[in-house]
Enzyme design. Structure first.
Site, PDB file in Angstrom:
ATOM      1  N   LYS A  18      44.046 -17.614  31.125  1.00  0.00           N
ATOM      2  CA  LYS A  18      45.214 -17.448  31.685  1.00  0.00           C
ATOM      3  C   LYS A  18      44.861 -17.009  33.070  1.00  0.00           C
ATOM      4  O   LYS A  18      45.393 -17.433  34.206  1.00  0.00           O
ATOM      5  CB  LYS A  18      45.885 -16.324  31.126  1.00  0.00           C
ATOM      6  CG  LYS A  18      46.425 -16.340  29.662  1.00  0.00           C
ATOM      7  CD  LYS A  18      47.558 -15.415  29.388  1.00  0.00           C
ATOM      8  CE  LYS A  18      46.800 -13.965  29.233  1.00  0.00           C
ATOM      9  NZ  LYS A  18      45.907 -13.983  28.181  1.00  0.00           N
ATOM     10  N   ARG A  93      53.049  -7.589  27.632  1.00  0.00           N
ATOM     11  CA  ARG A  93      52.451  -7.653  26.286  1.00  0.00           C
ATOM     12  C   ARG A  93      53.302  -7.269  25.103  1.00  0.00           C
ATOM     13  O   ARG A  93      53.103  -7.350  24.024  1.00  0.00           O
ATOM     14  CB  ARG A  93      51.227  -7.041  26.252  1.00  0.00           C
ATOM     15  CG  ARG A  93      49.922  -7.980  26.704  1.00  0.00           C
ATOM     16  CD  ARG A  93      48.874  -7.038  26.603  1.00  0.00           C
ATOM     17  NE  ARG A  93      47.654  -7.683  26.522  1.00  0.00           N
ATOM     18  CZ  ARG A  93      46.445  -8.323  27.275  1.00  0.00           C
ATOM     19  NH1 ARG A  93      46.849  -8.173  28.544  1.00  0.00           N
ATOM     20  NH2 ARG A  93      45.394  -8.807  26.909  1.00  0.00           N
ATOM     21  N   ARG A 132      31.594 -15.520  26.295  1.00  0.00           N
ATOM     22  CA  ARG A 132      31.796 -15.003  27.929  1.00  0.00           C
ATOM     23  C   ARG A 132      30.739 -13.844  28.141  1.00  0.00           C
ATOM     24  O   ARG A 132      30.688 -12.859  27.438  1.00  0.00           O
ATOM     25  CB  ARG A 132      33.194 -14.537  28.164  1.00  0.00           C
ATOM     26  CG  ARG A 132      33.492 -13.821  29.241  1.00  0.00           C
ATOM     27  CD  ARG A 132      34.896 -13.817  29.806  1.00  0.00           C
ATOM     28  NE  ARG A 132      35.564 -12.919  28.993  1.00  0.00           N
ATOM     29  CZ  ARG A 132      37.082 -12.736  28.878  1.00  0.00           C
ATOM     30  NH1 ARG A 132      37.507 -13.284  30.018  1.00  0.00           N
ATOM     31  NH2 ARG A 132      37.512 -11.823  28.169  1.00  0.00           N
ATOM     32  N   ARG A 165      31.540  -8.063  28.027  1.00  0.00           N
ATOM     33  CA  ARG A 165      32.504  -6.917  28.094  1.00  0.00           C
ATOM     34  C   ARG A 165      32.599  -6.064  26.783  1.00  0.00           C
ATOM     35  O   ARG A 165      32.639  -6.857  25.783  1.00  0.00           O
ATOM     36  CB  ARG A 165      33.957  -7.535  28.460  1.00  0.00           C
ATOM     37  CG  ARG A 165      34.206  -7.559  30.124  1.00  0.00           C
ATOM     38  CD  ARG A 165      35.390  -8.476  30.109  1.00  0.00           C
ATOM     39  NE  ARG A 165      36.682  -8.176  29.387  1.00  0.00           N
ATOM     40  CZ  ARG A 165      37.839  -8.854  29.685  1.00  0.00           C
ATOM     41  NH1 ARG A 165      37.853  -9.669  30.619  1.00  0.00           N
ATOM     42  NH2 ARG A 165      38.702  -8.668  29.073  1.00  0.00           N
ATOM     43  N   ARG A 176      41.853  -7.443  19.106  1.00  0.00           N
ATOM     44  CA  ARG A 176      42.870  -7.886  20.242  1.00  0.00           C
ATOM     45  C   ARG A 176      43.551  -9.056  19.905  1.00  0.00           C
ATOM     46  O   ARG A 176      44.705  -9.135  20.440  1.00  0.00           O
ATOM     47  CB  ARG A 176      41.995  -8.498  21.588  1.00  0.00           C
ATOM     48  CG  ARG A 176      41.476  -7.225  22.350  1.00  0.00           C
ATOM     49  CD  ARG A 176      40.117  -7.689  23.324  1.00  0.00           C
ATOM     50  NE  ARG A 176      40.795  -8.655  24.174  1.00  0.00           N
ATOM     51  CZ  ARG A 176      40.098  -9.480  24.952  1.00  0.00           C
ATOM     52  NH1 ARG A 176      38.347  -9.557  24.604  1.00  0.00           N
ATOM     53  NH2 ARG A 176      40.174  -9.863  25.836  1.00  0.00           N
TER      54      ARG A 176
HETATM   55  P1  AMP Z   1      42.986  -8.678  29.646  1.00  0.00           P
HETATM   56  O1  AMP Z   1      41.947  -8.569  30.626  1.00  0.00           O
HETATM   57  O2  AMP Z   1      44.148  -9.089  29.998  1.00  0.00           O
HETATM   58  O3  AMP Z   1      42.421  -9.238  28.355  1.00  0.00           O
HETATM   59  O4  AMP Z   1      43.086  -7.106  29.265  1.00  0.00           O
HETATM   60  C1  AMP Z   1      42.102  -6.236  28.765  1.00  0.00           C
HETATM   61  C2  AMP Z   1      42.520  -5.086  27.823  1.00  0.00           C
HETATM   62  O5  AMP Z   1      43.470  -4.261  28.877  1.00  0.00           O
HETATM   63  C3  AMP Z   1      43.507  -5.484  26.795  1.00  0.00           C
HETATM   64  O6  AMP Z   1      42.852  -5.479  25.657  1.00  0.00           O
HETATM   65  C4  AMP Z   1      44.245  -4.016  26.771  1.00  0.00           C
HETATM   66  O7  AMP Z   1      43.672  -2.988  26.234  1.00  0.00           O
HETATM   67  C5  AMP Z   1      44.387  -3.829  28.227  1.00  0.00           C
HETATM   68  N1  AMP Z   1      45.774  -4.247  28.795  1.00  0.00           N
HETATM   69  C6  AMP Z   1      45.826  -5.199  29.752  1.00  0.00           C
HETATM   70  N2  AMP Z   1      47.059  -5.749  30.017  1.00  0.00           N
HETATM   71  C7  AMP Z   1      47.886  -4.930  29.128  1.00  0.00           C
HETATM   72  C8  AMP Z   1      49.235  -4.536  28.880  1.00  0.00           C
HETATM   73  N3  AMP Z   1      50.143  -5.611  29.631  1.00  0.00           N
HETATM   74  N4  AMP Z   1      49.637  -3.760  28.295  1.00  0.00           N
HETATM   75  C9  AMP Z   1      48.672  -3.066  27.485  1.00  0.00           C
HETATM   76  N5  AMP Z   1      47.487  -3.031  27.693  1.00  0.00           N
HETATM   77  C10 AMP Z   1      46.911  -4.046  28.348  1.00  0.00           C
END
Ligand code: AMP
Length: 220
Positions: A18, A93, A132, A165, A176
């Site tokens: 994304k 989400r 990654r 990460r 996740r």
């Molecule tokens: P991402 O970089 O989008 O994979 O997000 C990394 C982490 O940030 C996720 O696994 C969640 O813990 C948190 N996170 C990111 N976006 C959201 C969201 N919209 N709602 C809740 N937690 C989020």
């Protein structure tokens, strides 16, 4: 308000690409890339109270609570640059987040133009996420399969060590994906009911994925 501004959601599991696709939409259409995960990581880097709270959920692969997430994203999209249009990456989400976003846009006489469902199978996602690795100094992103560093474990730019990460480590990756399937994937029905969903095959070569996404965005 700019009546041609586009508001697009990239909906897809972690590891679907994304972030990469959002950058293309930014370059092609000037939309501002709003990635909730990046906003949390900025807060973590600055050690803000929000960052400390978010990290405790993120490291385990859990979602950060809706109230703080919604407030953070709403503050970002209230900034003037977002009037040009926004590509949402990683937000919404949950059902509550989707409804909060619709309500906030409606107050500004705006609405979501399209939801791009970037479809990638779980087994492919696990392979991508565990490949990654990022530079511990400058955050440069490598992929051990598609974009490996010249020297194993070292950043090409500054020779610093590469790290994973915390949320790309195996237990967090599994969690996740589970959280995505349970809490985020059901949003497809919410947006399908509104006639907004366009399915994108996320396992195609990256230029094909990009072409498909640009084709949808051009029609908005
Ligand atoms: P991402 O970089 O989008 O994979 O997000 C990394 C982490 O940030 C996720 O696994 C969640 O813990 C948190 N996170 C990111 N976006 C959201 C969201 N919209 N709602 C809740 N937690 C989020």
């Amino acid at each position: 308000m700019n009546s041609t501004a586009k508001f697009i959601i990239l909906l897809g599991p972690p590891g679907a690409g994304k972030g990469t696709q959002a950058k293309i939409l930014h370059q092609r259409f000037g939309m501002v890339h709003v990635a909730s995960g990046d906003l949390f990581r900025e807060n973590i880097a600055k050690q803000t109270p929000l960052g400390v709270l978010a990290k405790s959920f993120m490291d385990k692969g859990e979602l950060v609570p809706d109230d703080v997430t919604v407030r953070m994203v709403m503050e970002r999209i209230a900034k003037p640059d977002c009037a040009r249009g926004v590509v949402f990456d990683g937000f919404p989400r949950t059902d509550a987040q989707a409804q909060a976003l619709d309500a906030a846009l409606a107050r500004e006489n705006k609405k979501i133009g399209a939801v791009l469902w970037v479809n990638v199978r779980d087994q492919e996602l696990v392979a991508r996420l565990s490949a990654r690795w990022i530079c511990s100094l400058d955050g440069a992103v490598y992929n051990l399969i598609t974009n490996p560093p010249r020297v194993a474990g070292k950043c090409d730019l500054d020779d610093s060590s590469l790290v994973q990460r915390d949320d790309d480590k195996p237990a967090a990756v599994q969690r996740r994906l589970q959280v995505f399937n349970n809490q985020t994937k059901p949003l497809l029905e919410y947006y399908r009911a509104a006639g907004l969903v366009h399915e994108i095959q996320g396992e195609q070569p990256i230029d094909r994925v990009q072409a498909d996404i640009v084709r949808v965005a051009e029609k908005l």
